[in-house]
Design a protein around this motif. Structure first.
Motif, PDB file in Angstrom:
ATOM      1  N   LYS A   9       0.837  -1.200   0.000  1.00 27.72           N
ATOM      2  CA  LYS A   9       0.000   0.000   0.000  1.00 27.72           C
ATOM      3  C   LYS A   9       0.881   1.263   0.000  1.00 27.72           C
ATOM      4  CE  LYS A   9      -3.817  -2.462   2.284  1.00 27.72           C
ATOM      5  NZ  LYS A   9      -4.615  -2.616   3.529  1.00 27.72           N
ATOM      6  N   TYR A  49     -11.938  -2.877  -3.587  1.00 27.96           N
ATOM      7  CA  TYR A  49     -12.491  -3.075  -2.248  1.00 27.96           C
ATOM      8  C   TYR A  49     -14.028  -3.076  -2.255  1.00 27.96           C
ATOM      9  CZ  TYR A  49      -8.026  -2.889   0.317  1.00 27.96           C
ATOM     10  OH  TYR A  49      -6.785  -3.160   0.841  1.00 27.96           O
ATOM     11  N   ARG A  85      -1.177 -14.684   3.897  1.00 27.02           N
ATOM     12  CA  ARG A  85      -1.905 -13.947   4.941  1.00 27.02           C
ATOM     13  C   ARG A  85      -1.211 -14.095   6.297  1.00 27.02           C
ATOM     14  NH1 ARG A  85      -6.713 -10.852   3.916  1.00 27.02           N
ATOM     15  NH2 ARG A  85      -7.733 -11.810   5.720  1.00 27.02           N
ATOM     16  N   THR A  91      -5.262  -8.155  10.390  1.00 25.78           N
ATOM     17  CA  THR A  91      -5.664  -6.880   9.779  1.00 25.78           C
ATOM     18  C   THR A  91      -5.271  -5.685  10.647  1.00 25.78           C
ATOM     19  OG1 THR A  91      -7.546  -8.025   8.807  1.00 25.78           O
ATOM     20  CG2 THR A  91      -7.639  -5.625   8.829  1.00 25.78           C
ATOM     21  N   ARG A 102       2.822  -6.797   9.206  1.00 26.50           N
ATOM     22  CA  ARG A 102       2.094  -5.764   9.952  1.00 26.50           C
ATOM     23  C   ARG A 102       2.547  -5.697  11.407  1.00 26.50           C
ATOM     24  NH1 ARG A 102      -3.675  -7.514   7.303  1.00 26.50           N
ATOM     25  NH2 ARG A 102      -3.638  -6.176   5.448  1.00 26.50           N
ATOM     26  N   ILE A 109      -4.704   0.370  11.943  1.00 25.14           N
ATOM     27  CA  ILE A 109      -5.409  -0.484  10.980  1.00 25.14           C
ATOM     28  C   ILE A 109      -5.553   0.199   9.619  1.00 25.14           C
ATOM     29  CG2 ILE A 109      -7.761   0.230  11.683  1.00 25.14           C
ATOM     30  CD1 ILE A 109      -8.532  -2.800  11.347  1.00 25.14           C
ATOM     31  N   ASN A 112      -1.936  -0.129   7.320  1.00 30.39           N
ATOM     32  CA  ASN A 112      -1.377  -1.454   7.625  1.00 30.39           C
ATOM     33  C   ASN A 112      -0.519  -2.046   6.504  1.00 30.39           C
ATOM     34  OD1 ASN A 112      -3.465  -2.124   5.952  1.00 30.39           O
ATOM     35  ND2 ASN A 112      -4.503  -3.512   7.367  1.00 30.39           N
ATOM     36  N   HIS A 115      -1.653  -5.482   1.417  1.00 29.31           N
ATOM     37  CA  HIS A 115      -2.893  -6.234   1.172  1.00 29.31           C
ATOM     38  C   HIS A 115      -2.537  -7.628   0.658  1.00 29.31           C
ATOM     39  CE1 HIS A 115      -6.620  -7.580  -0.776  1.00 29.31           C
ATOM     40  NE2 HIS A 115      -5.863  -7.877  -1.814  1.00 29.31           N
ATOM     41  N   GLY A 116      -3.326  -8.634   1.050  1.00 33.85           N
ATOM     42  CA  GLY A 116      -3.200  -9.966   0.477  1.00 33.85           C
ATOM     43  C   GLY A 116      -4.573 -10.569   0.264  1.00 33.85           C
TER      44      GLY A 116
HETATM   45  P1  GTP Z   1      -6.544  -6.387   3.023  1.00 35.68           P
HETATM   46  O1  GTP Z   1      -5.466  -7.394   2.811  1.00 35.68           O
HETATM   47  O2  GTP Z   1      -6.103  -4.954   2.826  1.00 35.68           O
HETATM   48  O3  GTP Z   1      -7.800  -6.718   2.242  1.00 35.68           O
HETATM   49  O4  GTP Z   1      -6.877  -6.466   4.578  1.00 35.68           O
HETATM   50  P2  GTP Z   1      -7.650  -7.632   5.337  1.00 35.68           P
HETATM   51  O5  GTP Z   1      -8.140  -8.676   4.377  1.00 35.68           O
HETATM   52  O6  GTP Z   1      -6.764  -8.058   6.451  1.00 35.68           O
HETATM   53  O7  GTP Z   1      -8.895  -6.828   5.945  1.00 35.68           O
HETATM   54  P3  GTP Z   1     -10.262  -6.411   5.203  1.00 35.68           P
HETATM   55  O8  GTP Z   1     -10.310  -6.949   3.817  1.00 35.68           O
HETATM   56  O9  GTP Z   1     -11.369  -6.726   6.131  1.00 35.68           O
HETATM   57  O10 GTP Z   1     -10.118  -4.829   5.148  1.00 35.68           O
HETATM   58  C1  GTP Z   1      -9.433  -4.189   4.095  1.00 35.68           C
HETATM   59  C2  GTP Z   1      -8.651  -3.024   4.637  1.00 35.68           C
HETATM   60  O11 GTP Z   1      -9.564  -2.064   5.149  1.00 35.68           O
HETATM   61  C3  GTP Z   1      -7.758  -3.351   5.825  1.00 35.68           C
HETATM   62  O12 GTP Z   1      -6.503  -3.836   5.444  1.00 35.68           O
HETATM   63  C4  GTP Z   1      -7.627  -1.997   6.500  1.00 35.68           C
HETATM   64  O13 GTP Z   1      -6.652  -1.184   5.831  1.00 35.68           O
HETATM   65  C5  GTP Z   1      -9.000  -1.411   6.267  1.00 35.68           C
HETATM   66  N1  GTP Z   1      -9.847  -1.661   7.427  1.00 35.68           N
HETATM   67  C6  GTP Z   1     -10.446  -2.823   7.798  1.00 35.68           C
HETATM   68  N2  GTP Z   1     -11.158  -2.679   8.925  1.00 35.68           N
HETATM   69  C7  GTP Z   1     -11.007  -1.370   9.275  1.00 35.68           C
HETATM   70  C8  GTP Z   1     -11.506  -0.584  10.359  1.00 35.68           C
HETATM   71  O14 GTP Z   1     -12.233  -1.054  11.228  1.00 35.68           O
HETATM   72  N3  GTP Z   1     -11.131   0.739  10.379  1.00 35.68           N
HETATM   73  C9  GTP Z   1     -10.335   1.290   9.416  1.00 35.68           C
HETATM   74  N4  GTP Z   1      -9.999   2.586   9.507  1.00 35.68           N
HETATM   75  N5  GTP Z   1      -9.841   0.579   8.402  1.00 35.68           N
HETATM   76  C10 GTP Z   1     -10.177  -0.723   8.325  1.00 35.68           C
END
Ligand code: GTP
Ligand code: MG
Length: 148
Positions: A9, A49, A85, A91, A102, A109, A112, A115-116
């Motif tokens: 990112k 997303y 992952r 996350t 991370r 969050i 972070n 992404h994966g």
């Molecule tokens: P990705 O690998 O980026 O897809 O992350 P993930 O699969 O571990 O988490 P998820 O797909 O649920 O969320 C995508 C991204 O949204 C996360 O990596 C965070 O950057 C962001 N995100 C998720 N939950 C929150 C939250 O509660 N607050 C905020 N500010 N960002 C969030």
């Protein structure tokens, strides 16, 4: 073999973590099958997303992803989605174990670093979205030294 989509990112690129992150996947034994530095626009980030479009943090997430260049990659190997992952960590960096990307390099969050893909199927969709051109086809010569 299984593939996953990994994206460093904008914060990871700005903070100079590209080499460190690629090194972790390389040294594990995964094969790099696609790589580019790219800035994406709002509609592209919203598509990537799309599953999270109802979340309250969606707009902030899209702003974050379009805030600078990202490194988009395809990595290949046995169980690369699940193991990728694990290498990335939870996350929320507050809960990511030390030794994960991370856990070692992030605090919040919403910053972070990486992404994966969360499943083989999302990996397939994300690779098609980010790499519409046909990927380079190459095989690593060390394969028999990594797989029995
Ligand atoms: P990705 O690998 O980026 O897809 O992350 P993930 O699969 O571990 O988490 P998820 O797909 O649920 O969320 C995508 C991204 O949204 C996360 O990596 C965070 O950057 C962001 N995100 C998720 N939950 C929150 C939250 O509660 N607050 C905020 N500010 N960002 C969030
Ligand atoms: Mg996700």
């Amino acid at each position: 073999m299984e593939q996953t989509f990994i994206m460093i990112k904008p914060d990871g690129v700005q903070r100079g973590l590209v080499g460190e992150i690629i090194g972790r996947f390389e040294k594990k034994g995964f094969y790099l099958k696609g790589l580019k530095l790219i800035t994406v626009d709002r509609s592209f980030a919203e598509k990537h997303y799309a599953d999270l479009s109802a979340k309250p943090f969606f707009n902030g997430l899209v702003e974050y992803i379009i805030s600078g260049p990202v490194v988009a990659m395809i990595w290949e190997g046995k169980n690369v989605v699940t193991t990728g992952r694990k290498i990335i960590g939870a996350t929320n960096p507050a809960e990511s174990a030390p030794g994960t990307i991370r856990g070692d390099f992030a605090i919040d969050i919403g910053r972070n670093v990486i992404h994966g893909s969360d499943s083989v199927e999302s990996g397939r969709k994300e690779i098609a979205l980010w790499f519409p051109e046909s990927p380079v086809n190459w095989q690593s010569s060390v394969h028999p030294w990594i797989y029995e």
